[in-house]
Design an enzyme around this catalytic site. Structure first.
Site, PDB file in Angstrom:
ATOM      1  N   ASP A 143      -0.088 -18.926  -3.463  1.00  0.00           N
ATOM      2  CA  ASP A 143      -0.975 -18.100  -4.166  1.00  0.00           C
ATOM      3  C   ASP A 143      -1.269 -17.123  -5.319  1.00  0.00           C
ATOM      4  O   ASP A 143      -2.428 -16.248  -4.634  1.00  0.00           O
ATOM      5  CB  ASP A 143      -2.334 -18.278  -2.929  1.00  0.00           C
ATOM      6  CG  ASP A 143      -2.095 -19.517  -1.661  1.00  0.00           C
ATOM      7  OD1 ASP A 143      -1.533 -20.589  -1.985  1.00  0.00           O
ATOM      8  OD2 ASP A 143      -1.712 -19.372  -0.946  1.00  0.00           O
ATOM      9  N   GLU A 191      -9.257 -28.340  -4.255  1.00  0.00           N
ATOM     10  CA  GLU A 191      -9.187 -26.484  -3.894  1.00  0.00           C
ATOM     11  C   GLU A 191      -8.336 -25.609  -5.002  1.00  0.00           C
ATOM     12  O   GLU A 191      -8.319 -26.174  -5.878  1.00  0.00           O
ATOM     13  CB  GLU A 191      -7.656 -26.768  -2.389  1.00  0.00           C
ATOM     14  CG  GLU A 191      -7.018 -26.410  -2.527  1.00  0.00           C
ATOM     15  CD  GLU A 191      -6.085 -26.130  -1.252  1.00  0.00           C
ATOM     16  OE1 GLU A 191      -6.976 -25.690  -0.521  1.00  0.00           O
ATOM     17  OE2 GLU A 191      -4.671 -26.262  -1.617  1.00  0.00           O
TER      18      GLU A 191
END
Length: 453
Positions: free
Chosen positions: A47, A218
Site C-alpha cells: 500500500d 477501495e
C-alpha cells in the site's frame, strides 16, 4: 494452487519460512537498502503512498507481518506499525525505522493488527500522517492523524480519530487554493473537505458517484495534472484488483471513469494498492505485489515503475517490470535477476527458499542472456565482481545492448558452490549503458554483479 488462507498449519509454516531478517548495514541509525523491484527487500511492505518532500521521494507503506496464534488472525492481513522510506536517486532507499505503532495510538485497539494503508501530506511546515485501524471501543475501522515536524517523524497521534469518518485507505489531496480533501474507502469511495487544522472534516462526507458499483472498490488516490483531477483506485473487475482511474474538473467531481492503469496480477495476487507521483519531471506509479511471498498474497512488497500520459491526458497502461526505476551506479550491487529483459530459457530462483529476503539469482546456460538497463559508468572501473555458481567453466560477455558492442569478456572457472569471483576489465568508456550479459559457453547462476575501482 494457493492453499486455503484459514489453514492454521499453513500459517504457521509460513511464519517459520518468512520469520528471518536480512542483516544489512546501519549508518547513523538509518538503514540503507539497495534494490530494484521490489524496492524493499528486508521486510514486507504494501500500500505505498509516495510523496515528494525536500527534494526526496518518501514512501509511506503499510507493514505486513506474519500472523500467529498470538498476533492477529491466521491467514489474513496483519499489520502493527509503520515505517517510512526515502530516496533521492530511486535506487537507494533509506529506512527511517518505525514511525508509529498500534500501541502508541490512544483510541486504537492495541492488539488489532490492522494498521492498513496510510498517507502523509505537508501543510504549513507540519506533516500529517493519516492511517486507518480498528478502534478499541467500536466495530469496524476509523481513520486517525499523527503529526510531526519532519517527513520521517517522529509522529504524535491525536487523542481521537477523525469524527464522522468510518472506513479505510485514507488519501489527502491539497488543491492549489490550499483546500484539503480527504478520500477514503468503505464499500464505496467517500470524500469530504478538511478543516485548516487537517484533523477535522469541514463538510459532510459524500459518496463519489459514477464509479463502478459491482466488484470490490477501495484505495483512492487523487492527483492533479494540467487542470484535470485524476481519481485512481483499485477495483476487482474480474478476480483480483486492477488499477483504474476517473477524470474530473474538480477535486469533488463529477468524475468520468476513463481507463485502466495496470491490469490484474498474472500470478493471482488479490490486492493492489498504489500512488502516483511526479518527481523531477517524471511520473511514477508505486504499487505492490507478492514477490517475496509467492505462496501467500497477504505478505506483499512495494514496487515502482514509470508512468506516462497520452496527448489527450489519458494514462498509458503501466506494464509491471522487475527492473523498476532509477539509474544504478556501476559500483552498486546490480541485482541482474531484476532484469529488463532475458532470453526465454534463463530462469529465476530464490537464493534461499527458507528466507526469501535473500533475493533471487538467474540461471544461464550456453547462449542465454539477461539485460539490465540504466547503469551509470561514472568513471573507469578496473574489475568486475560477482556472486556466481558456475557448474562448468564459462565465458561471460558484457555487451552494450544499445550499440550491440562487446565491452568485456570474463572467464569464470567451474566451482562447486557459490563464490564471490573477481576478474579484471578492459577500460570501459564512461556512459550510461543498458548492459546485456551473454553466457557464450558453460553454465552459471549469477546472484549479483558489481564494478570495482
Amino acid at each position: 494452487m494457493m492453499k486455503k488462507t484459514n489453514d492454521k498449519t499453513f500459517g504457521l509454516e509460513l511464519q517459520l519460512k518468512y520469520s528471518y531478517v536480512l542483516i544489512v548495514t546501519f549508518i547513523l541509525g538509518v538503514q540503507f537498502i539497495w534494490a530494484q523491484n521490489p524496492l524493499i527487500r528486508d521486510q514486507y511492505t504494501a500500500d505505498p503512498t509516495a510523496r515528494v518532500f525536500n527534494n526526496k521521494v518518501y514512501v509511506y507503506p503499510s507493514h505486513d507481518i506474519m500472523c500467529t496464534e498470538e498476533k492477529g488472525r491466521l491467514g489474513w492481513f496483519c499489520m502493527e506499525d509503520y515505517h517510512v522510506f526515502s530516496s533521492e536517486d530511486l535506487t537507494t532507499w533509506n529506512d527511517h525505522g518505525e514511525i508509529l505503532n498500534q500501541k502508541d495510538v490512544p483510541w486504537a485497539d492495541a492488539e488489532g493488527y490492522s494498521m492498513w494503508a496510510p498517507d502523509c501530506v505537508e501543510k504549513d511546515g507540519k506533516y500529517y500522517f493519516y492511517f486507518p485501524t480498528k478502534p478499541k471501543d467500536t466495530e469496524g475501522f476509523t481513520i486517525g492523524v499523527a503529526i510531526g515536524d519532519n517527513p520521517e517523524g517522529p509522529f504524535t497521534p491525536q487523542e481521537k480519530p477523525i469524527a464522522n469518518v468510518n472506513g479505510i485507505d485514507p488519501n489527502v489531496f491539497i488543491d492549489h487554493d490550499g483546500q484539503a480533501y480527504l478520500y477514503w474507502s468503505g464499500r464505496y469511495i467517500h470524500m469530504a473537505k478538511l478543516n485548516a487544522n487537517m484533523t477535522e472534516l469541514a463538510s459532510e462526507p459524500s459518496i463519489i458517484a459514477n464509479l463502478p458499483e459491482e466488484g470490490h472498490l477501495e484505495g483512492p488516490f487523487m492527483f492533479e495534472r494540467n487542470g484535470k483531477y485524476y481519481l485512481t483506485y483499485p477495483h476487482v473487475e474480474n478476480k483480483t484488483e486492477r488499477l483504474e482511474y476517473a477524470i474530473g474538473d474538480s477535486p469533488m467531481g463529477p468524475f468520468q471513469v476513463t481507463g485502466v492503469i495496470m491490469d490484474e496480477s498474472p500470478t493471482g495476487c488479490w490486492t493492489n494498492h498504489h500512488s502516483i507521483v511526479d518527481y523531477k519531471d517524471q511520473w511514477y506509479l508505486f504499487y505492490h505485489h507478492n514477490d517475496l511471498s509467492p505462496d501467500f498474497d497477504k505478505n506483499r512488497s512495494i514496487r515502482a515503475d514509470s508512468l506516462s500520459f497520452n496527448t489527450d491526458g489519458t494514462i498509458k497502461k503501466v506494464i509491471p517490470t522487475l527492473r523498476g526505476i532509477g539509474i544504478n551506479k556501476a559500483s552498486e550491487k546490480l541485482q541482474i535477476d531484476r532484469y529488463s529483459a532475458k532470453s526465454t530459457a534463463a530462469t529465476l530462483h530464490f537464493n534461499n527458499l527458507q528466507n526469501t529476503f535473500e533475493g533471487w539469482n538467474i540461471a544461464l546456460k550456453q547462449n542465454d542472456w539477461v539485460q539490465y538497463n540504466a547503469v551509470d559508468f561514472d568513471k573507469t572501473y578496473a574489475s568486475l565482481a560477482m556472486r556466481v555458481n558456475a557448474t562448468k567453466k564459462s565465458q561471460l560477455q558484457i555487451v552494450d545492448a544499445t550499440n550491440n558492442t562487446i565491452l568485456a569478456e570474463i572467464e569464470i572457472p567451474a566451482n562447486t558452490g557459490w563464490l564471490e569471483y573477481e576478474a579484471a576489465l578492459p577500460q570501459i568508456a564512461t556512459a550510461v549503458y543498458d548492459l546485456k550479459l551473454v553466457l557464450k559457453t558453460g553454465e552459471a547462476s549469477i546472484d549479483w554483479i558489481r564494478f570495482k575501482d
